[in-house]
Motif scaffolding. Sequence first.
Motif, short mmCIF file in Angstrom:
data_model
loop_
_atom_site.label_atom_id
_atom_site.label_comp_id
_atom_site.label_asym_id
_atom_site.label_seq_id
_atom_site.Cartn_x
_atom_site.Cartn_y
_atom_site.Cartn_z
N LEU A 219 68.04 43.02 -21.07
CA LEU A 219 66.80 43.19 -20.31
C LEU A 219 65.87 42.00 -20.55
N ALA A 220 65.82 41.50 -21.79
CA ALA A 220 64.98 40.34 -22.08
C ALA A 220 65.49 39.10 -21.35
N GLN A 221 66.82 38.96 -21.27
CA GLN A 221 67.40 37.81 -20.58
C GLN A 221 67.12 37.87 -19.08
N VAL A 222 67.25 39.06 -18.50
CA VAL A 222 66.97 39.20 -17.07
C VAL A 222 65.50 38.92 -16.79
N ALA A 223 64.62 39.40 -17.66
CA ALA A 223 63.18 39.15 -17.47
C ALA A 223 62.89 37.66 -17.51
N LEU A 224 63.56 36.93 -18.39
CA LEU A 224 63.38 35.48 -18.45
C LEU A 224 63.83 34.83 -17.14
N MET A 225 64.95 35.28 -16.60
CA MET A 225 65.44 34.74 -15.34
C MET A 225 64.49 35.05 -14.20
N GLN A 226 63.91 36.27 -14.21
CA GLN A 226 62.96 36.64 -13.16
C GLN A 226 61.70 35.78 -13.22
N ARG A 227 61.21 35.55 -14.42
CA ARG A 227 59.96 34.78 -14.56
C ARG A 227 60.14 33.33 -14.14
N THR A 228 61.33 32.79 -14.31
CA THR A 228 61.54 31.37 -14.03
C THR A 228 62.16 31.12 -12.66
N ARG A 229 62.47 32.17 -11.94
CA ARG A 229 63.12 32.00 -10.64
C ARG A 229 62.23 31.17 -9.70
N GLY A 230 62.83 30.12 -9.15
CA GLY A 230 62.12 29.30 -8.18
C GLY A 230 61.10 28.35 -8.79
N ALA A 231 60.98 28.34 -10.12
CA ALA A 231 59.98 27.48 -10.75
C ALA A 231 60.42 26.02 -10.68
N ASP A 232 59.45 25.14 -10.52
CA ASP A 232 59.70 23.71 -10.52
C ASP A 232 59.38 23.18 -11.91
N LEU A 233 60.38 22.64 -12.58
CA LEU A 233 60.23 22.22 -13.97
C LEU A 233 59.10 21.21 -14.14
N GLN A 234 59.04 20.23 -13.27
CA GLN A 234 58.03 19.18 -13.41
C GLN A 234 56.62 19.75 -13.21
N GLN A 235 56.46 20.62 -12.23
CA GLN A 235 55.15 21.22 -11.99
C GLN A 235 54.71 22.10 -13.15
N VAL A 236 55.65 22.86 -13.71
CA VAL A 236 55.32 23.73 -14.84
C VAL A 236 54.90 22.90 -16.04
N ARG A 237 55.63 21.84 -16.31
CA ARG A 237 55.29 20.98 -17.45
C ARG A 237 53.93 20.30 -17.24
N GLN A 238 53.67 19.86 -16.03
CA GLN A 238 52.40 19.19 -15.75
C GLN A 238 51.23 20.16 -15.93
N ALA A 239 51.41 21.39 -15.45
CA ALA A 239 50.34 22.39 -15.59
C ALA A 239 50.05 22.67 -17.06
N ALA A 240 51.10 22.73 -17.88
CA ALA A 240 50.91 22.98 -19.31
C ALA A 240 50.24 21.80 -19.99
N ALA A 241 50.59 20.58 -19.56
CA ALA A 241 49.97 19.39 -20.14
C ALA A 241 48.50 19.29 -19.75
N ASP A 242 48.17 19.72 -18.52
CA ASP A 242 46.79 19.65 -18.04
C ASP A 242 45.90 20.70 -18.69
N ALA A 243 46.49 21.80 -19.16
CA ALA A 243 45.70 22.90 -19.72
C ALA A 243 46.33 23.37 -21.03
N PRO A 244 46.22 22.58 -22.10
CA PRO A 244 46.90 22.93 -23.36
C PRO A 244 46.41 24.22 -23.99
N ALA A 245 45.22 24.68 -23.62
CA ALA A 245 44.70 25.92 -24.19
C ALA A 245 44.95 27.13 -23.29
N ASP A 246 45.55 26.90 -22.11
CA ASP A 246 45.83 27.99 -21.17
C ASP A 246 47.11 28.70 -21.62
N VAL A 247 46.97 29.90 -22.12
CA VAL A 247 48.12 30.63 -22.67
C VAL A 247 49.18 30.87 -21.61
#
Length: 315
Positions: A219-247
């Motif tokens: 169930l944990a593995q499926v949830a991980l796949m659901q959360r990341t489905r369709g995500a763009d790696l570069q966009q996700v990394r950029q968003a995290a870099a732009d907001a280091p305090a955004d949980v």
Amino acid sequence: MSNPVPDPSFSPRGAVDLSALNRPQSPPPGEPGGAPTAGGYVVDLTDANFQQVVQDSTKHLVVVLLWKPTDQANADLATSLGTIADEYAGRFLLGRLDVDAYPQIAAAFQPEGVPTVVAVLQGQPVPLFAGGASDEQVRGVLEQLLAAAEQNGVTGRAPAQGGGAPAADEPAEEPEEPLPPLHQEAYDAIERDDLDAAAAAYDKALKQDPKDAQAVAGLAQVALMQRTRGADLQQVRQAAADAPADVDAQLAVADMDMLGGKVEDALARLLDLLPGADDDAKEKLRGRLVDYFEVVGVADPRVGKARRRLAMYLY
């Protein structure tokens, strides 16, 4: 259970590598001066066989070479790894993935360049090394990897490509025990990319047996796949870099790291946020870390280390 296959739906930009520019070129595999063609305990990975090879990593160890076949450095490493794979006679299967031909599959491994070598153990990627390595170094890494595989119950031998009976000194593999019905239902749902149905099957299994550890992990593995489905790696990394305090932004990039096999990075990212987090954020981080512990496996030493840090920060 068979662990799910990493979702190869990331942007192909994750597989782009500029490091091979101006490097010596090699003839295609099978031609004089090029890497050998696949065979023996070496297989070329494609869209058609990738999921099966990953599924088989629950029975025997799989080592994946992400490469450009016509780059000389890549061809040299492929030749060396193929020779070692044949020497090990099925203790692991070498899968060669052409990153130019199959960029979406390659991006699931998040390579920073080629050649890159990644193991797949029980369906989960385990980064090994990037760039060249001597035969002695490769064998040292493989021995550690095989020991870890044995500890996780993965002790089978890969069949030689093209079939044939095992050699006289190789024990025949025992038939694989069938999965429990609801686990099989979940696995079949994952195979047809119906993650909601997979989650429902695991939920049903847990209602029948709340102590079903494999269902919790599934169930944990499926949830991980659901959360990341369709995500763009570069966009996700950029968003995290732009907001280091955004949980939430950090949770998203940690998910991508976890899916790509960067377990230590994912765990450390969330643990580092805990000391300065408020109560709500701490609960979010704690819950996600617990999910990661199930995905990786509670017996994994990386999980034990992370659990100790989590307890220190929370209590």
